[in-house]
Scaffold this motif. Sequence first.
Motif, short mmCIF file in Angstrom:
data_model
loop_
_atom_site.label_atom_id
_atom_site.label_comp_id
_atom_site.label_asym_id
_atom_site.label_seq_id
_atom_site.Cartn_x
_atom_site.Cartn_y
_atom_site.Cartn_z
N MET A 1 12.24 6.28 15.32
CA MET A 1 11.59 7.01 14.23
C MET A 1 11.43 6.11 13.00
O MET A 1 10.37 6.07 12.40
CB MET A 1 12.45 8.24 13.92
N GLU A 2 12.50 5.37 12.66
CA GLU A 2 12.46 4.49 11.49
C GLU A 2 11.40 3.39 11.68
O GLU A 2 10.71 3.03 10.74
CB GLU A 2 13.83 3.88 11.26
N ARG A 3 11.28 2.88 12.89
CA ARG A 3 10.28 1.85 13.18
C ARG A 3 8.87 2.40 12.97
O ARG A 3 8.01 1.71 12.44
CB ARG A 3 10.46 1.37 14.63
N ASP A 4 8.63 3.64 13.38
CA ASP A 4 7.32 4.26 13.20
C ASP A 4 6.99 4.43 11.72
O ASP A 4 5.85 4.21 11.30
CB ASP A 4 7.27 5.62 13.90
N VAL A 5 7.99 4.82 10.93
CA VAL A 5 7.78 4.98 9.49
C VAL A 5 7.45 3.64 8.86
O VAL A 5 6.54 3.54 8.04
CB VAL A 5 9.03 5.62 8.83
N ASP A 6 8.18 2.59 9.26
CA ASP A 6 7.91 1.25 8.72
C ASP A 6 6.52 0.77 9.10
O ASP A 6 5.81 0.21 8.27
CB ASP A 6 8.97 0.25 9.21
N LEU A 7 6.12 1.00 10.33
CA LEU A 7 4.79 0.60 10.80
C LEU A 7 3.70 1.34 10.02
O LEU A 7 2.71 0.74 9.59
CB LEU A 7 4.66 0.86 12.30
N ALA A 8 3.91 2.62 9.81
CA ALA A 8 2.93 3.42 9.04
C ALA A 8 2.86 2.94 7.60
O ALA A 8 1.77 2.84 7.02
CB ALA A 8 3.30 4.89 9.09
N ARG A 9 4.00 2.63 7.02
CA ARG A 9 4.03 2.13 5.63
C ARG A 9 3.32 0.79 5.53
O ARG A 9 2.55 0.55 4.60
CB ARG A 9 5.47 2.03 5.14
N ARG A 10 3.55 -0.09 6.49
CA ARG A 10 2.89 -1.40 6.48
C ARG A 10 1.38 -1.24 6.61
O ARG A 10 0.62 -1.93 5.92
CB ARG A 10 3.45 -2.27 7.60
N LYS B 1 -0.37 1.36 5.71
CA LYS B 1 -0.84 1.98 4.46
C LYS B 1 -0.96 0.92 3.36
O LYS B 1 -1.92 0.93 2.59
CB LYS B 1 0.11 3.09 4.04
N VAL B 2 -0.01 0.01 3.28
CA VAL B 2 -0.05 -1.07 2.28
C VAL B 2 -1.26 -1.95 2.52
O VAL B 2 -1.96 -2.34 1.57
CB VAL B 2 1.25 -1.88 2.29
N ILE B 3 -1.55 -2.29 3.76
CA ILE B 3 -2.71 -3.12 4.07
C ILE B 3 -4.00 -2.41 3.67
O ILE B 3 -4.89 -3.01 3.06
CB ILE B 3 -2.71 -3.52 5.57
N GLU B 4 -4.09 -1.13 3.95
CA GLU B 4 -5.28 -0.36 3.55
C GLU B 4 -5.41 -0.33 2.04
O GLU B 4 -6.50 -0.47 1.49
CB GLU B 4 -5.24 1.06 4.12
N TRP B 5 -4.30 -0.14 1.34
CA TRP B 5 -4.32 -0.12 -0.12
C TRP B 5 -4.77 -1.47 -0.68
O TRP B 5 -5.59 -1.52 -1.59
CB TRP B 5 -2.93 0.26 -0.65
N LEU B 6 -4.25 -2.56 -0.11
CA LEU B 6 -4.64 -3.90 -0.57
C LEU B 6 -6.13 -4.15 -0.33
O LEU B 6 -6.79 -4.79 -1.15
CB LEU B 6 -3.80 -4.98 0.12
N LYS B 7 -6.66 -3.65 0.77
CA LYS B 7 -8.10 -3.80 1.03
C LYS B 7 -8.92 -3.10 -0.06
O LYS B 7 -9.92 -3.63 -0.53
CB LYS B 7 -8.45 -3.25 2.41
N VAL C 1 -8.03 -13.23 -6.33
CA VAL C 1 -7.35 -14.32 -5.62
C VAL C 1 -5.92 -13.91 -5.25
O VAL C 1 -5.48 -14.09 -4.11
CB VAL C 1 -7.37 -15.61 -6.45
N SER C 2 -5.19 -13.33 -6.22
CA SER C 2 -3.80 -12.95 -5.93
C SER C 2 -3.74 -11.85 -4.87
O SER C 2 -2.89 -11.89 -3.97
CB SER C 2 -3.07 -12.54 -7.20
N SER C 3 -4.66 -10.89 -4.93
CA SER C 3 -4.69 -9.84 -3.90
C SER C 3 -5.01 -10.43 -2.53
O SER C 3 -4.48 -9.99 -1.51
CB SER C 3 -5.71 -8.76 -4.25
N GLY C 4 -5.89 -11.42 -2.50
CA GLY C 4 -6.21 -12.08 -1.23
C GLY C 4 -5.00 -12.77 -0.63
O GLY C 4 -4.75 -12.67 0.58
N TYR C 5 -4.23 -13.45 -1.46
CA TYR C 5 -3.01 -14.09 -0.97
C TYR C 5 -2.00 -13.06 -0.47
O TYR C 5 -1.41 -13.23 0.60
CB TYR C 5 -2.37 -14.93 -2.08
N ILE C 6 -1.82 -11.99 -1.24
CA ILE C 6 -0.84 -10.97 -0.85
C ILE C 6 -1.29 -10.24 0.42
O ILE C 6 -0.48 -9.98 1.32
CB ILE C 6 -0.57 -10.00 -2.01
N LEU C 7 -2.58 -9.93 0.51
CA LEU C 7 -3.09 -9.30 1.73
C LEU C 7 -2.87 -10.22 2.92
O LEU C 7 -2.43 -9.78 3.98
CB LEU C 7 -4.58 -8.97 1.58
#
Length: 100
Positions: free
Chosen positions: A1-10, A12-18, A48-54
């Motif tokens: 369950m915890e792995r699924d939450v982490d995967l979903a959070r990751r 979501k972060v990628i979508e937000w950075l996009k 540029v910074s968002s590109g690096y972080i993404l």
Amino acid sequence: MERDVDLARRAKVIEWLKTEVVDHVAHLLKGIWEGSHAKMVDALASLVSSGYILGRRLGITYRSLDDAILEKMKKHRIDGHQLEDWYGDISALEEHLRKR
């Protein structure tokens, strides 16, 4: 369950950075339209910074991204890119990155 939450959070972060990248491009275009140097610098720095972080969130190290940019500039310079021929921008960026 915890792995699924982490995967979903990751994911979501990628979508937000996009969306951040798109937002920074919009701010850059507004800054260009307005002729505001400060807005253009701010938007480019954010882009540029968002590109690096993404990239990092996608598993790309900052060093490998720097190396890829250097390789791309080298190829453009060798291929006679117009920005190099007209202004020397490619070799100037390549030199800047090598000095860091």
